[in-house]
Write a protein that holds these residues in place. Sequence first.
Motif, mmCIF file in Angstrom:
data_model
loop_
_atom_site.group_PDB
_atom_site.id
_atom_site.type_symbol
_atom_site.label_atom_id
_atom_site.label_comp_id
_atom_site.label_asym_id
_atom_site.label_seq_id
_atom_site.Cartn_x
_atom_site.Cartn_y
_atom_site.Cartn_z
ATOM 1 N N VAL A 45 38.646 15.468 48.413
ATOM 2 C CA VAL A 45 38.604 14.010 48.360
ATOM 3 C C VAL A 45 38.561 13.483 49.795
ATOM 4 O O VAL A 45 39.463 13.750 50.590
ATOM 5 C CB VAL A 45 39.828 13.447 47.608
ATOM 6 C CG1 VAL A 45 39.774 11.923 47.600
ATOM 7 C CG2 VAL A 45 39.869 13.994 46.189
ATOM 8 N N ALA A 46 37.508 12.755 50.112
ATOM 9 C CA ALA A 46 37.274 12.311 51.481
ATOM 10 C C ALA A 46 37.642 10.846 51.668
ATOM 11 O O ALA A 46 37.444 10.022 50.760
ATOM 12 C CB ALA A 46 35.802 12.512 51.852
ATOM 13 N N PRO A 47 38.158 10.494 52.842
ATOM 14 C CA PRO A 47 38.349 9.079 53.163
ATOM 15 C C PRO A 47 37.003 8.408 53.399
ATOM 16 O O PRO A 47 35.978 9.082 53.517
ATOM 17 C CB PRO A 47 39.189 9.121 54.444
ATOM 18 C CG PRO A 47 38.815 10.410 55.086
ATOM 19 C CD PRO A 47 38.543 11.371 53.960
ATOM 20 N N ALA A 48 36.999 7.104 53.500
ATOM 21 C CA ALA A 48 35.741 6.376 53.629
ATOM 22 C C ALA A 48 35.083 6.591 54.978
ATOM 23 O O ALA A 48 33.856 6.642 55.079
ATOM 24 C CB ALA A 48 35.975 4.886 53.394
ATOM 25 N N LYS A 49 35.888 6.743 56.036
ATOM 26 C CA LYS A 49 35.329 6.768 57.380
ATOM 27 C C LYS A 49 36.002 7.819 58.260
ATOM 28 O O LYS A 49 37.148 8.201 58.028
ATOM 29 C CB LYS A 49 35.492 5.387 58.048
ATOM 30 C CG LYS A 49 34.814 4.243 57.309
ATOM 31 C CD LYS A 49 35.049 2.914 57.999
ATOM 32 C CE LYS A 49 34.454 1.751 57.216
ATOM 33 N NZ LYS A 49 32.996 1.868 57.058
ATOM 34 N N MET A 101 30.340 7.855 61.700
ATOM 35 C CA MET A 101 29.950 8.884 62.655
ATOM 36 C C MET A 101 29.100 8.227 63.743
ATOM 37 O O MET A 101 28.319 7.313 63.465
ATOM 38 C CB MET A 101 29.150 9.987 61.962
ATOM 39 C CG MET A 101 29.939 10.775 60.948
ATOM 40 S SD MET A 101 28.933 12.070 60.152
ATOM 41 C CE MET A 101 30.137 12.763 59.003
ATOM 42 N N LEU A 102 29.250 8.695 64.956
ATOM 43 C CA LEU A 102 28.541 8.091 66.082
ATOM 44 C C LEU A 102 27.172 8.722 66.257
ATOM 45 O O LEU A 102 27.043 9.943 66.287
ATOM 46 C CB LEU A 102 29.341 8.265 67.372
ATOM 47 C CG LEU A 102 30.786 7.769 67.370
ATOM 48 C CD1 LEU A 102 31.404 7.967 68.754
ATOM 49 C CD2 LEU A 102 30.877 6.316 66.943
ATOM 50 N N GLY A 103 26.144 7.896 66.384
ATOM 51 C CA GLY A 103 24.835 8.394 66.768
ATOM 52 C C GLY A 103 24.770 8.587 68.273
ATOM 53 O O GLY A 103 25.680 8.187 69.008
ATOM 54 N N MET A 104 23.705 9.219 68.746
ATOM 55 C CA MET A 104 23.512 9.429 70.176
ATOM 56 C C MET A 104 22.446 8.463 70.688
ATOM 57 O O MET A 104 21.321 8.460 70.176
ATOM 58 C CB MET A 104 23.113 10.877 70.458
ATOM 59 C CG MET A 104 24.271 11.859 70.348
ATOM 60 S SD MET A 104 23.770 13.595 70.471
ATOM 61 C CE MET A 104 22.803 13.589 71.980
#
Length: 654
Positions: A125-129, A487-490
């Motif tokens: 079960v994953a959190p949203a962010k 998640m951060l893009g580059m």
Amino acid sequence: MEQLHALAQAAGVAREWTDVDGRQQLVADDALAAVLAALGHAAGSERQIARSLAAVEERRAALPPMLVADCGASIPLPFAASRAEATGEDGITRPLAVDGDRLTVPDAPGYYDLVLDGRALKLAVAPAKCPLPNAAGRRPWGVSLQIPALRGAQPSPFGTFGELAEAARQFGAAGADALAINPVHALFPGHGVGYSPYSPSSRLFLNGAMGDPALVGLPPLVPSTEAGPLIDWAGALPLRLAELRKVFAALTPAQRAGITSPEDAMLHRHALFDALDCHFRPLGAHGWRDWPAAFHDPEGAAATHFAAEHPDEIGFHLFVQWLARQGLEAAQTAAKGAGMGVGLIADLAVGVDPSGSDAWSLRHTMLDGLTIGAPPDPLGPLGQNWSITGFSPEGLRASAYEPWIAMIRAGLAADGGLRIDHAFGLARLWVIPEGGATRDGAYLSYPFDDLIRLATLEAHRANAFIIAEDLGTAPYGFTQAVTERQMLGMRVLWFERAADNGFIGAADYEPLSAAMSGTHDTVTVAGWWRGRDLDWAEKLGRLPEGTSRAEAEAIRDWDRGLLWSTLDHTACRPAPDNPAPVVDAAMAHIARTPAAIALVSLEDLLGLEEQPNLPGTITEHPNWRRRLDAPTGDLIADAHVRQRCAILGGPDAG
């Protein structure tokens, strides 16, 4: 061949794909059949195709070993259930709401043992962010570096975690919040040829050559003669393995017992692989596929007998892994102790050597007979074959994602963040049948939703952030999905251009990103301004077709004007042989962006002209061999470098 196309679709092999110019491309039927066969789906006749298609559909309709969902979500089941209960990591069992073929999962993130009508499986079960970079309320900045390039106070053939720890102390004192490091995955022990950090033997374990006995209170390695500007890996790695053997031999029985008796079965298997590699490599074998067939099974009688007959050798490789893990943790401790809000940002390679430890230990979860690369495009008309492999989609599902979770967890073990190289691979990979041409490959889809949820869950558990390397043409839905997961893009300076080909302003960078002056694969700011990349292109015959060096220089001069107009609207444009003001302006540009973290390469911070790696080359360019001129402390002491650190940490970075 409608049946073949139906099988390909069911197996996640794309028959059509869009190239970088937006043109639709079609995979030939024989190429489709070859990829499907390598995936275990026989496609040599209509009867084989029918059987393969039925098998795929049967597996997809069955209850998988693991369900992956968001907190509190209602998810579909492959059958109607009447009772469900989940046992969390706290050991408490709770009933879950189930309505026919819909299951409502717990609100709390984590891993659960799930029972549905008496059938046992796993639930994630994953959190949203994902978490975001933390630097005590201000926007953090950091430096990306290649660990082997570092120098310390004592002469050494290449940098290790000892030099990394010292660099962390120095950069922390200079105000940096993070160090983004090259992949430190396990390579083949003592092998001085395969030293690229992006072609590892294993992504579960560490490069033992990076270990530094002095970091754990053991006698330091004997200083070597001062190495030159390039690392001699062919000589240095075998010598380092021999030096580590001497350190191990000097351990007391009590020290050995505390180091070499962990309960981790996969760690023992990796130590066995390294022991076998050291045994067979002098006979000309590169990895397990060149070993006698009896040793191809890690649980077979031959491998088991070898382990029983060579306990000290197994113990040595366990020691090397312990030393490396302790060293990496010491470097992170040094970073935090120096005031870094983030510390280390690890790098996860996209694949592994098909002859390496992971491919041997995890054979049933890995692609077999397929390598990973990139399809043909204008910059590479023949495409790219990276000669690495990775997990198979079916292997991941069948293993309840266990090795993939272990890989992500290993990357986050001692770090404040993790960069996922070629993150598009979470959604699809270009796979090529071994022995075939790159153009005869196809895109293979992966369980993207499950993988980004699991990455988010592991980032949450580690309180670390994720950088998803997203340079290039993204698969449909990729950008939205990773953005929603935080998640951060580059956002790399060279690729951030407007429709008129000008460089975009700092304010236009995306907040949910890592703003970067460059990567290990791109030209440095000073090198670009001077045209060093054009020197290499001319030398290697890689200038654009039909373009002379003079024409390339003219284009570059125009681009210099575009860049300088974005970086500095007031000062006169510096001459091509005066890159220092441009480097300063690029640092200020990256610092002004609203990105979640600003990262500059150490080469850019120092104003160097050469880049660590030149893509598409193996021996033509000294990839992964460049060494810095002086210890980190001496380099940072330079007034110009300290000024750039101040720029990066200035008020506009807050």
